[in-house]
Design a protein around this motif. Sequence first.
Motif, PDB file in Angstrom:
ATOM      1  N   VAL A 131     -59.061 -67.643 -60.501  1.00  0.00           N
ATOM      2  CA  VAL A 131     -60.125 -67.132 -59.836  1.00  0.00           C
ATOM      3  C   VAL A 131     -61.538 -67.292 -60.822  1.00  0.00           C
ATOM      4  O   VAL A 131     -61.643 -66.248 -61.477  1.00  0.00           O
ATOM      5  CB  VAL A 131     -60.138 -66.101 -58.874  1.00  0.00           C
ATOM      6  CG1 VAL A 131     -61.198 -65.702 -58.063  1.00  0.00           C
ATOM      7  CG2 VAL A 131     -58.726 -66.429 -57.961  1.00  0.00           C
ATOM      8  N   ILE A 132     -62.308 -68.036 -60.319  1.00  0.00           N
ATOM      9  CA  ILE A 132     -63.529 -67.770 -61.449  1.00  0.00           C
ATOM     10  C   ILE A 132     -64.469 -66.709 -60.773  1.00  0.00           C
ATOM     11  O   ILE A 132     -64.912 -66.485 -59.473  1.00  0.00           O
ATOM     12  CB  ILE A 132     -64.239 -69.302 -60.947  1.00  0.00           C
ATOM     13  CG1 ILE A 132     -63.535 -70.615 -61.492  1.00  0.00           C
ATOM     14  CG2 ILE A 132     -65.833 -69.348 -61.839  1.00  0.00           C
ATOM     15  CD1 ILE A 132     -63.255 -70.422 -63.054  1.00  0.00           C
ATOM     16  N   GLY A 133     -65.079 -66.207 -61.727  1.00  0.00           N
ATOM     17  CA  GLY A 133     -66.066 -64.993 -61.258  1.00  0.00           C
ATOM     18  C   GLY A 133     -67.454 -65.389 -61.648  1.00  0.00           C
ATOM     19  O   GLY A 133     -68.288 -64.503 -61.034  1.00  0.00           O
ATOM     20  N   ARG A 134     -67.844 -65.897 -62.667  1.00  0.00           N
ATOM     21  CA  ARG A 134     -69.134 -66.253 -63.092  1.00  0.00           C
ATOM     22  C   ARG A 134     -69.489 -67.697 -62.997  1.00  0.00           C
ATOM     23  O   ARG A 134     -68.412 -68.659 -63.127  1.00  0.00           O
ATOM     24  CB  ARG A 134     -69.465 -65.975 -64.374  1.00  0.00           C
ATOM     25  CG  ARG A 134     -69.563 -64.152 -64.448  1.00  0.00           C
ATOM     26  CD  ARG A 134     -69.696 -63.946 -65.897  1.00  0.00           C
ATOM     27  NE  ARG A 134     -70.685 -64.778 -66.918  1.00  0.00           N
ATOM     28  CZ  ARG A 134     -70.712 -64.945 -67.996  1.00  0.00           C
ATOM     29  NH1 ARG A 134     -69.682 -64.350 -68.920  1.00  0.00           N
ATOM     30  NH2 ARG A 134     -71.527 -65.809 -68.736  1.00  0.00           N
ATOM     31  N   THR A 135     -70.668 -68.211 -62.580  1.00  0.00           N
ATOM     32  CA  THR A 135     -70.863 -69.627 -62.469  1.00  0.00           C
ATOM     33  C   THR A 135     -70.496 -70.363 -63.804  1.00  0.00           C
ATOM     34  O   THR A 135     -70.872 -69.792 -64.894  1.00  0.00           O
ATOM     35  CB  THR A 135     -72.425 -69.901 -62.063  1.00  0.00           C
ATOM     36  OG1 THR A 135     -72.586 -69.420 -60.884  1.00  0.00           O
ATOM     37  CG2 THR A 135     -72.679 -71.459 -62.108  1.00  0.00           C
ATOM     38  N   ALA A 136     -69.468 -71.315 -63.814  1.00  0.00           N
ATOM     39  CA  ALA A 136     -69.134 -72.171 -65.040  1.00  0.00           C
ATOM     40  C   ALA A 136     -69.701 -73.579 -64.965  1.00  0.00           C
ATOM     41  O   ALA A 136     -69.279 -74.322 -64.020  1.00  0.00           O
ATOM     42  CB  ALA A 136     -67.685 -72.086 -65.165  1.00  0.00           C
ATOM     43  N   ARG A 137     -70.481 -73.925 -65.934  1.00  0.00           N
ATOM     44  CA  ARG A 137     -71.194 -75.479 -66.042  1.00  0.00           C
ATOM     45  C   ARG A 137     -71.161 -75.791 -67.508  1.00  0.00           C
ATOM     46  O   ARG A 137     -71.779 -75.358 -68.215  1.00  0.00           O
ATOM     47  CB  ARG A 137     -72.339 -75.549 -65.331  1.00  0.00           C
ATOM     48  CG  ARG A 137     -73.006 -76.934 -65.441  1.00  0.00           C
ATOM     49  CD  ARG A 137     -74.396 -76.830 -64.565  1.00  0.00           C
ATOM     50  NE  ARG A 137     -74.382 -76.314 -63.264  1.00  0.00           N
ATOM     51  CZ  ARG A 137     -74.930 -75.196 -63.008  1.00  0.00           C
ATOM     52  NH1 ARG A 137     -75.743 -74.387 -63.860  1.00  0.00           N
ATOM     53  NH2 ARG A 137     -75.068 -74.666 -61.591  1.00  0.00           N
ATOM     54  N   ASP A 138     -70.338 -76.714 -67.845  1.00  0.00           N
ATOM     55  CA  ASP A 138     -70.359 -77.231 -69.127  1.00  0.00           C
ATOM     56  C   ASP A 138     -69.866 -76.190 -70.165  1.00  0.00           C
ATOM     57  O   ASP A 138     -70.507 -75.998 -71.368  1.00  0.00           O
ATOM     58  CB  ASP A 138     -71.621 -77.850 -69.535  1.00  0.00           C
ATOM     59  CG  ASP A 138     -71.581 -79.257 -69.005  1.00  0.00           C
ATOM     60  OD1 ASP A 138     -70.489 -80.040 -68.870  1.00  0.00           O
ATOM     61  OD2 ASP A 138     -72.779 -79.680 -68.463  1.00  0.00           O
TER      62      ASP A 138
END
Length: 279
Positions: A131-138
Amino acid sequence: MKLLRYGAPGEERPGLAAPDGTLRSLAGHVGDIDKAMFDDPARLSSLRALDPATLPVVDGTVRLAEPLARIGKIVGIGLNYHDHARECGAAIPSEPILFLKATTSLCGPNDAIRLPEGSQKTDWEVELGVVIGRTARDVTAEAALDHVFGYCVAHDVSERAHQLEHGGQWTKGKSHDTFCPVGPYLVTADEVPDPQALHMYCEVDGLMRQSSSTAQMIFGVAEVVSYVSRFMTLAPGDLIITGTPAGVGLGLKPPTYLTRGARVRLGIAGLGDQHQSVV
């Protein structure tokens, strides 16, 4: 923390599993376990500071729901275990194989699995959910785990005929209602020091079908999160299901699938267990 949600469908409430094994209510401390909670660092800090023994006890017979509300998207990783690729006679992928699973497939960890009309090849797949908790981009693989809020057990139920015999991509066989039981807990990342060292299992009608470890992953959690973030933004509350080990029905000789009345038990060390009947 072992966060959870409980209650009848549409009436779920937030809670946690205390160290003594009791379920405790988080009513009054957080509205729900969702993206809004992740976006409020102060709220997370206050939850961590709570003494579970001071929280109201929840009746242990209550229905457990998926432990995260309003999941934005479910991203699946295919053929991501060495032993599973071997049993399928498939080449080891050079890059992660991605597919999307409809959020309408979500259900609680012990809810019944409903076979689609005419289904003959519905299969089991125990998986580690991230589960992702912080925005992840590249993001880089080195930074990827900093974007993970926690882990959970996911059951990637798959109708193989719909997945493999009806053209298009895998999504058709992965997205039927009840085809993504999740939970019982969302375990925060600080309680999982090494996501690549977790034993996982799946039993069908009392027979052990899958018994393996996340160490068998071809692409580990950090690499998967980094890779997916190259192709789409991962938002807080998104769920990645990271693949299944050997022992699925498709890989048996002859292939064996779920039928009405079957009972499934699956789990991952430290993350809890699921129990489902097939209807």
